[in-house]
Design a protein around this motif. Structure first.
Motif, PDB file in Angstrom:
ATOM      1  N   VAL A 264       0.851  -1.189   0.000  1.00  0.00           N
ATOM      2  CA  VAL A 264       0.000   0.000   0.000  1.00  0.00           C
ATOM      3  C   VAL A 264       0.889   1.243   0.000  1.00  0.00           C
ATOM      4  CG1 VAL A 264      -1.808   1.254   1.226  1.00  0.00           C
ATOM      5  CG2 VAL A 264      -1.792  -1.250   1.252  1.00  0.00           C
ATOM      6  N   PRO A 265       0.684   2.185  -0.922  1.00  0.00           N
ATOM      7  CA  PRO A 265       1.557   3.365  -0.981  1.00  0.00           C
ATOM      8  C   PRO A 265       1.342   4.310   0.191  1.00  0.00           C
ATOM      9  CG  PRO A 265      -0.275   3.600  -2.520  1.00  0.00           C
ATOM     10  CD  PRO A 265      -0.350   2.197  -1.977  1.00  0.00           C
ATOM     11  N   GLU A 266       2.394   5.026   0.540  1.00  0.00           N
ATOM     12  CA  GLU A 266       2.257   6.103   1.518  1.00  0.00           C
ATOM     13  C   GLU A 266       1.574   7.295   0.853  1.00  0.00           C
ATOM     14  OE1 GLU A 266       6.352   6.641   2.552  1.00  0.00           O
ATOM     15  OE2 GLU A 266       6.202   5.325   4.303  1.00  0.00           O
ATOM     16  N   PHE A 267       1.169   8.267   1.662  1.00  0.00           N
ATOM     17  CA  PHE A 267       0.528   9.456   1.113  1.00  0.00           C
ATOM     18  C   PHE A 267       0.944  10.664   1.945  1.00  0.00           C
ATOM     19  CE2 PHE A 267      -2.275   7.254   4.009  1.00  0.00           C
ATOM     20  CZ  PHE A 267      -2.768   8.241   4.851  1.00  0.00           C
ATOM     21  N   THR A 268       0.887  11.834   1.319  1.00  0.00           N
ATOM     22  CA  THR A 268       1.349  13.073   1.944  1.00  0.00           C
ATOM     23  C   THR A 268       0.170  13.928   2.372  1.00  0.00           C
ATOM     24  OG1 THR A 268       3.379  13.095   0.634  1.00  0.00           O
ATOM     25  CG2 THR A 268       2.680  15.187   1.603  1.00  0.00           C
ATOM     26  N   ILE A 269       0.198  14.348   3.621  1.00  0.00           N
ATOM     27  CA  ILE A 269      -0.797  15.283   4.139  1.00  0.00           C
ATOM     28  C   ILE A 269      -0.235  16.693   4.022  1.00  0.00           C
ATOM     29  CG2 ILE A 269      -2.079  16.030   6.182  1.00  0.00           C
ATOM     30  CD1 ILE A 269      -3.064  13.418   4.986  1.00  0.00           C
ATOM     31  N   SER A 270      -1.032  17.597   3.459  1.00  0.00           N
ATOM     32  CA  SER A 270      -0.582  18.960   3.226  1.00  0.00           C
ATOM     33  C   SER A 270      -1.460  19.967   3.967  1.00  0.00           C
ATOM     34  CB  SER A 270      -0.611  19.285   1.724  1.00  0.00           C
ATOM     35  OG  SER A 270       0.317  18.478   1.016  1.00  0.00           O
ATOM     36  N   LEU A 271      -0.903  21.140   4.198  1.00  0.00           N
ATOM     37  CA  LEU A 271      -1.640  22.272   4.741  1.00  0.00           C
ATOM     38  C   LEU A 271      -2.056  23.152   3.567  1.00  0.00           C
ATOM     39  CD1 LEU A 271      -2.474  23.743   7.402  1.00  0.00           C
ATOM     40  CD2 LEU A 271      -0.333  25.028   7.195  1.00  0.00           C
ATOM     41  N   LEU A 272      -3.335  23.539   3.509  1.00  0.00           N
ATOM     42  CA  LEU A 272      -3.882  24.270   2.371  1.00  0.00           C
ATOM     43  C   LEU A 272      -4.464  25.608   2.832  1.00  0.00           C
ATOM     44  CD1 LEU A 272      -5.885  21.262   0.862  1.00  0.00           C
ATOM     45  CD2 LEU A 272      -3.530  21.894   0.352  1.00  0.00           C
TER      46      LEU A 272
END
Length: 308
Positions: A264-272
């Motif tokens: 399962v790929p990792e994912f990036t959490i961003s501030l918007l």
């Protein structure tokens, strides 16, 4: 050419936001009669009725709907433009910031962020609202100051973004579950019943497809609309909850967790945030607080931090 009274722009913004002469008057601290006179002036200036009677209330005209977002952006940009750029007094700053966050973010990062804000700007209020979709409308219309999440196709192209941390999905079961006795393989993961957090727009990273490629399927017994609910059900049953690791680190006390036995790929959490707030000193300060709170917590949990 007659000089335009720019105060009318602010009045128009409040009227179109509230959709009510009475509520707009309260926000502007004007009497109903004074507010009605202001609406009459706006109608004369714009050549449009703006708000028309429908039953007991008022509804915006098509021209009003068309101009509402642009008017609000102009007013917000004017506030930022006229605010002293280098005179941010945190000790006396009085402001409420609205943050829309993914499930578990407030519980995991909120305490560290609140402690920082209380220490530096004790009169600032933070309002966390739950993120149920990926629509950027709240950032555009100014009802949201900041948002966290995975950047996707529905994220507005104008939205600014700063990567916060990298996360990954893990499995979670109650502490005395039989799966807690050893390593969990793909067959073990498939054999147990599952509770899945799902709602429109939530990216499940193709877990079902990865299992099918191995000739396995999982039985999803229950679906809920958030990771907190998924963990609560798994804590009191024999279900496996598949949740983001760092998002939910504050919610999994006493539970057994294990890596998903799939690629399962990792994912990036961003501030918007919206670009009109780029130069707002208070907003810049809050962004820094959020970024540092997420970075400090991420390092403690051992998850990679991305971005500047």
């Amino acid at each position: 050419m007659a000089t335009l009274d720019l105060n009318l722009l602010h009045t128009l913004d409040v009227l179109l936001t509230e959709g009510s002469v009475v509520r707009a008057g309260k926000r502007l601290q004007l009497s109903p009669s004074a507010m009605s006179r202001a609406l009459a002036r706006l109608r004369a200036v714009t050549g449009d009725q703006l708000l028309v009677r429908a039953g007991r209330g008022l509804v915006p005209t098509s021209r009003a709907i068309e101009m509402r977002e642009k008017v609000h952006d102009l007013v917000e940009e004017a506030h930022v433009l006229l605010r002293p750029a280098d005179r941010l007094e945190l000790a006396t700053l009085q402001r409420t910031f609205v943050l829309r966050t993914s499930d578990g973010i407030a519980e995991t990062f909120g305490p560290m962020l609140i402690a920082r804000v209380q220490q530096e700007a004790p009169r600032v209020q933070l309002r966390f609202v739950r993120k149920l979709d990926k629509d950027s409308e709240g950032l555009r219309d100014g009802s949201l100051d900041l948002e966290t999440g995975v950047i996707g196709g529905t994220t507005g192209p104008e939205v600014r973004a700063q990567a916060l941390f990298v996360d990954r999905y893990i499995g979670a079961v109650r502490g005395d579950d039989p799966l807690a006795r050893g390593e969990v393989g793909p067959a073990d993961y498939a054999a147990w019943n599952h509770v899945v957090a799902w709602r429109p727009g939530l990216n499940l990273l193709g877990i079902n497809e990865l299992m099918e490629a191995l000739g396995l399927t999982r039985h999803v017994m229950t679906t809920v609309d958030g990771f907190s609910a998924a963990l609560a059900l798994a804590r009191g049953s024999d279900l496996i909850a598949t949740v983001p690791e760092l998002h939910t680190s504050a919610l999994r006390e006493g539970m057994f967790t294990f890596p998903i036995p799939l690629p399962v790929p990792e994912f990036t959490i961003s501030l918007l945030w919206h670009p009109r707030l780029d130069g707002d000193p208070a907003h810049r300060w809050l962004r820094k607080c959020v970024i540092e709170a997420c970075g400090n917590r991420s390092k403690r949990v051992g998850i990679p931090v991305t971005g500047n």
